[in-house]
Design a protein around this motif. Structure first.
Motif, PDB file in Angstrom:
ATOM      1  N   ASP A 193      21.441 -22.970  88.029  1.00  9.45           N
ATOM      2  CA  ASP A 193      21.873 -22.734  86.622  1.00  9.45           C
ATOM      3  C   ASP A 193      20.741 -22.467  85.581  1.00  9.45           C
ATOM      4  O   ASP A 193      20.471 -23.278  84.762  1.00  9.45           O
ATOM      5  CB  ASP A 193      22.532 -24.103  86.103  1.00  9.45           C
ATOM      6  N   TRP A 194      19.975 -21.357  85.919  1.00 11.35           N
ATOM      7  CA  TRP A 194      18.693 -21.344  85.165  1.00 11.35           C
ATOM      8  C   TRP A 194      19.016 -20.537  83.851  1.00 11.35           C
ATOM      9  O   TRP A 194      19.874 -19.783  83.536  1.00 11.35           O
ATOM     10  CB  TRP A 194      17.884 -19.980  86.001  1.00 11.35           C
ATOM     11  N   ILE A 195      17.959 -20.874  83.244  1.00  6.66           N
ATOM     12  CA  ILE A 195      18.003 -20.380  81.557  1.00  6.66           C
ATOM     13  C   ILE A 195      16.606 -19.876  81.390  1.00  6.66           C
ATOM     14  O   ILE A 195      15.586 -20.472  81.762  1.00  6.66           O
ATOM     15  CB  ILE A 195      18.430 -21.509  80.637  1.00  6.66           C
ATOM     16  N   PRO A 196      16.435 -18.769  80.683  1.00  2.00           N
ATOM     17  CA  PRO A 196      15.292 -18.224  80.422  1.00  2.00           C
ATOM     18  C   PRO A 196      14.397 -19.157  79.439  1.00  2.00           C
ATOM     19  O   PRO A 196      15.301 -19.713  78.554  1.00  2.00           O
ATOM     20  CB  PRO A 196      15.608 -16.808  79.672  1.00  2.00           C
ATOM     21  N   ASP A 197      13.139 -19.011  79.529  1.00  2.00           N
ATOM     22  CA  ASP A 197      12.361 -19.780  78.660  1.00  2.00           C
ATOM     23  C   ASP A 197      12.200 -18.922  77.298  1.00  2.00           C
ATOM     24  O   ASP A 197      11.091 -18.276  77.302  1.00  2.00           O
ATOM     25  CB  ASP A 197      10.999 -20.193  79.088  1.00  2.00           C
ATOM     26  N   HIS A 198      13.074 -18.712  76.380  1.00  2.00           N
ATOM     27  CA  HIS A 198      13.172 -17.598  75.549  1.00  2.00           C
ATOM     28  C   HIS A 198      12.684 -18.096  74.120  1.00  2.00           C
ATOM     29  O   HIS A 198      12.958 -17.349  73.018  1.00  2.00           O
ATOM     30  CB  HIS A 198      14.560 -16.871  75.418  1.00  2.00           C
ATOM     31  N   GLU A 199      12.339 -19.425  74.047  1.00  2.00           N
ATOM     32  CA  GLU A 199      12.001 -19.842  72.576  1.00  2.00           C
ATOM     33  C   GLU A 199      10.946 -19.136  71.792  1.00  2.00           C
ATOM     34  O   GLU A 199      11.260 -18.819  70.709  1.00  2.00           O
ATOM     35  CB  GLU A 199      11.514 -21.327  72.668  1.00  2.00           C
ATOM     36  N   LEU A 200       9.900 -18.731  72.552  1.00  2.00           N
ATOM     37  CA  LEU A 200       8.980 -17.763  71.882  1.00  2.00           C
ATOM     38  C   LEU A 200       9.414 -16.566  71.626  1.00  2.00           C
ATOM     39  O   LEU A 200       9.282 -16.052  70.367  1.00  2.00           O
ATOM     40  CB  LEU A 200       7.716 -17.622  72.698  1.00  2.00           C
ATOM     41  N   ALA A 201      10.120 -15.835  72.231  1.00  2.00           N
ATOM     42  CA  ALA A 201      10.898 -14.748  71.821  1.00  2.00           C
ATOM     43  C   ALA A 201      11.633 -14.822  70.806  1.00  2.00           C
ATOM     44  O   ALA A 201      11.833 -13.734  69.942  1.00  2.00           O
ATOM     45  CB  ALA A 201      11.713 -14.188  73.346  1.00  2.00           C
ATOM     46  N   ARG A 202      12.579 -15.922  70.805  1.00  2.00           N
ATOM     47  CA  ARG A 202      13.519 -16.186  69.725  1.00  2.00           C
ATOM     48  C   ARG A 202      12.801 -16.128  68.330  1.00  2.00           C
ATOM     49  O   ARG A 202      13.107 -15.998  67.482  1.00  2.00           O
ATOM     50  CB  ARG A 202      14.544 -17.234  70.065  1.00  2.00           C
ATOM     51  N   ARG A 203      11.601 -17.067  68.416  1.00  2.00           N
ATOM     52  CA  ARG A 203      11.009 -17.070  67.094  1.00  2.00           C
ATOM     53  C   ARG A 203      10.179 -15.819  66.728  1.00  2.00           C
ATOM     54  O   ARG A 203       9.971 -15.956  65.427  1.00  2.00           O
ATOM     55  CB  ARG A 203       9.644 -18.311  67.531  1.00  2.00           C
ATOM     56  N   GLY A 204      10.069 -14.897  67.501  1.00  2.00           N
ATOM     57  CA  GLY A 204       9.413 -13.750  67.078  1.00  2.00           C
ATOM     58  C   GLY A 204      10.658 -12.755  66.558  1.00  2.00           C
ATOM     59  O   GLY A 204      10.194 -11.656  66.329  1.00  2.00           O
ATOM     60  N   GLY A 205      11.928 -13.294  66.715  1.00  2.00           N
ATOM     61  CA  GLY A 205      12.966 -12.354  66.302  1.00  2.00           C
ATOM     62  C   GLY A 205      13.109 -11.230  67.296  1.00  2.00           C
ATOM     63  O   GLY A 205      14.041 -10.494  66.879  1.00  2.00           O
ATOM     64  N   VAL A 206      12.783 -11.401  68.359  1.00  2.00           N
ATOM     65  CA  VAL A 206      13.356 -10.316  69.498  1.00  2.00           C
ATOM     66  C   VAL A 206      14.468 -10.509  69.873  1.00  2.00           C
ATOM     67  O   VAL A 206      15.120 -11.706  70.408  1.00  2.00           O
ATOM     68  CB  VAL A 206      12.329 -10.706  70.883  1.00  2.00           C
ATOM     69  N   LEU A 207      15.363  -9.239  69.961  1.00  2.00           N
ATOM     70  CA  LEU A 207      16.553  -9.316  70.174  1.00  2.00           C
ATOM     71  C   LEU A 207      16.898  -9.819  71.608  1.00  2.00           C
ATOM     72  O   LEU A 207      16.277  -9.498  72.698  1.00  2.00           O
ATOM     73  CB  LEU A 207      17.354  -7.862  70.048  1.00  2.00           C
ATOM     74  N   LEU A 208      18.054 -10.766  71.823  1.00  2.00           N
ATOM     75  CA  LEU A 208      18.202 -11.301  73.268  1.00  2.00           C
ATOM     76  C   LEU A 208      19.613 -10.687  73.567  1.00  2.00           C
ATOM     77  O   LEU A 208      20.647 -10.468  72.808  1.00  2.00           O
ATOM     78  CB  LEU A 208      18.488 -13.029  73.186  1.00  2.00           C
TER      79      LEU A 208
END
Length: 409
Positions: A246-261
Motif C-alpha cells: 500500500d505504497w504512497i509517494p513521498d510527495h510532500e516536497l513536490a506538493r510544497r513546490g506547487g508541482v502538479l501531482l
C-alpha cells in the motif's frame, strides 16, 4: 541565524538508487556541480536495511544484498564526481529551482539550474489505513521492521501476522524469520490466486478475502481482529503485526513546490523525459510509481541524465502536454504526460497497476474518440504488481489533443 546561499548545476533530493543513479550518470557526463541531499545519516535508500539478496545484476555485479547494493550505488556516484551529503533536510522552496535546507552546518539556500526530486515512497502505516483498536507496541511497516531488526538490532515478538500479499510481504516474512519470529498468517483482502487458497505459501497460511478490522492488546499487541468475506470474524493471537505494501509517494516536497501531482500515482505528473509541470524540475524513481524494484529506480536515474543534459544546454521546457488517464479497474499509469521531444518511456513501455486481478486483459487506448491502440495481454495482471503497455502507439497521439484514455475491455 545566517543562511548560507550558493548555486549548483544539478541538485538532487534523495540518495536512494534513483537519485544516486542520476548523480552518477550526470557527473560522468561532465556536469561539474552535481549535489545529492539526503535527510538520513547514511545514503543508499531502502536497500540499506534489506538484508536479503536479489539486488544488482547477476551478470555484472553478482547477487548482492541490499546494504552491499546501497554501498555500490553511493560509490558509483562519488567516484563519478558527484557530492553526496547526508543528514541534510530540505525544508521548502524559496523560488523556482531554489531550495532551503538545514543540517549540521546550519541553514542553506541552494539554487540549481535543474532540480531532481528522487524522494521515493513509503508504506502506508496503520493509522493511515484507519485500522481501529488500541495502540500497543509491536506494530510495524516492512521498512520499520527491517530497520528495527537489521539496523538497530531490536527484539521483535514471537508470533507475527503480516497484512498484505505484495512482493514486499515476502521480504517482511524473511525478516521476521531472521529475527526468530514465527509467521502465523498473511492476510489480504484480495481473492486467491489459483491453488493459493488451499495451501500455505512461504511457510504461513494466506488468508484471502480477509480484512483487518482491529488490533487488541494493552502495552503489547495481543491479537489482530479479522473479518472474512462470508462475515465470520476471528482474532489471530500474535504479539507483532506488519503492514506491508500500500505504497504512497513521498510527495510532500513536490506538493510544497506547487508541482502538479497525478491523481492516480499521487506522485508528480511527468512525461517520458521525467519532466514535471514546473520548468527545470525533474522527478524520478518510486516517487513517480510506488513501488518498483531498486534496479528499476537506478536504471531510471541513469536514463534521466540525457533529458537533464538537454535542458541544461537549451533551457527548453514543454507546455500544455496531454495527460494519460486510466479507468477502473486500472489505478494508474506512468509516465502520465505526453511530452514533445520526450521520446518513448524506458523500455518503450508504460507501467500500470490494477485494483483487481485481470485475466488476459484487453487494453484500449483512445484520444478524442480515435483508437490509437488495442492489444490483449497474454498474462494476468494482479493487484500490487506492475504490468505494461507497449508505447508503439505513441507517435499516433496528438500532442495538441486532449487526454489520452486507457481502458480495459
Amino acid at each position: 541565524m545566517t543562511r548560507h546561499e550558493r548555486t549548483v548545476d544539478v541538485l538532487i533530493v534523495g540518495a536512494g538508487p534513483a537519485g544516486l543513479g542520476a548523480a552518477a550518470a550526470l557527473a560522468a557526463s561532465g556536469v561539474r556541480r552535481v549535489e545529492v541531499l539526503e535527510r538520513e545519516q547514511t545514503a543508499g535508500g531502502i536497500p540499506r536495511h534489506c538484508h536479503h539478496g536479489g539486488f544488482g545484476s547477476r551478470r555484472t555485479t553478482g547477487d548482492l544484498s541490499g546494504p552491499a547494493y546501497a554501498l555500490r550505488c553511493v560509490a558509483a556516484a562519488t567516484r563519478a564526481g558527484a557530492t553526496v551529503r547526508t543528514g541534510i533536510t530540505v525544508t521548502g522552496w524559496a523560488g523556482p529551482r531554489t531550495l532551503d535546507a538545514t543540517g549540521p552546518g546550519g541553514l542553506e539556500r541552494i539554487t540549481a539550474r535543474a532540480v531532481v526530486l528522487a524522494t521515493g515512497a513509503r508504506e502506508r502505516p496503520r493509522s493511515a489505513r484507519l485500522v481501529p483498536g488500541t495502540r500497543p507496541e509491536g506494530v510495524y511497516t516492512t521498512g520499520e521492521l527491517q530497520q528495527a531488526v537489521h539496523l538497530h538490532h531490536q527484539h521483535i515478538g514471537t508470533r507475527a501476522v503480516i497484512v498484505g500479499d505484495e512482493p514486499v510481504s515476502i521480504a517482511a516474512a524473511d525478516t521476521l524469520r531472521a529475527a526468530g519470529t514465527e509467521v502465523v498468517a498473511r492476510v489480504t483482502s484480495h481473492p486467491p490466486e489459483p491453488l493459493s487458497a488451499v495451501r500455505p505459501r512461504h511457510g504461513a497460511p494466506l488468508l484471502t478475502r480477509t480484512t483487518v478490522t482491529g488490533l487488541t492488546g494493552r502495552g503489547r499487541l495481543s491479537g489482530v481482529e479479522v473479518r472474512h468475506q462470508d462475515g465470520r470474524t476471528t482474532t489471530l493471537p500474535c504479539d507483532t503485526v506488519v503492514f506491508t505494501g500500500d505504497w504512497i509517494p513521498d510527495h510532500e516536497l513536490a506538493r510544497r513546490g506547487g508541482v502538479l501531482l497525478d491523481p492516480g500515482t499521487r506522485g508528480p505528473a511527468h512525461d517520458a523525459a521525467f519532466r514535471t509541470g514546473e520548468p527545470g524540475v525533474f522527478a524520478v524513481g518510486n516517487l513517480l510509481h510506488a513501488v518498483e524494484s531498486a534496479g528499476t529506480a537506478a536504471a531510471e536515474g541513469r536514463a534521466l541524465a540525457a533529458p537533464v543534459l538537454r535542458h541544461l544546454a537549451t533551457g527548453a521546457w514543454p507546455e500544455g502536454r496531454p495527460a494519460l488517464a486510466v479507468a477502473a479497474p486500472l489505478e494508474w499509469i506512468a509516465p502520465n504526460l505526453i511530452g514533445p521531444g520526450a521520446g518513448p518511456p524506458p523500455d518503450n513501455r508504460f507501467t500500470l497497476r490494477t485494483g483487481r486481478r485481470l485475466t488476459a486483459p484487453l487494453l484500449v487506448v483512445r484520444q478524442d474518440g480515435r483508437l490509437l491502440h488495442r492489444r490483449r495481454l497474454l498474462l494476468p495482471a494482479r493487484p500490487g504488481r506492475p504490468f505494461h503497455l507497449s508505447a508503439d502507439w505513441l507517435d499516433r497521439a496528438d500532442p495538441g489533443g486532449s487526454t489520452v484514455r486507457i481502458t480495459v475491455e
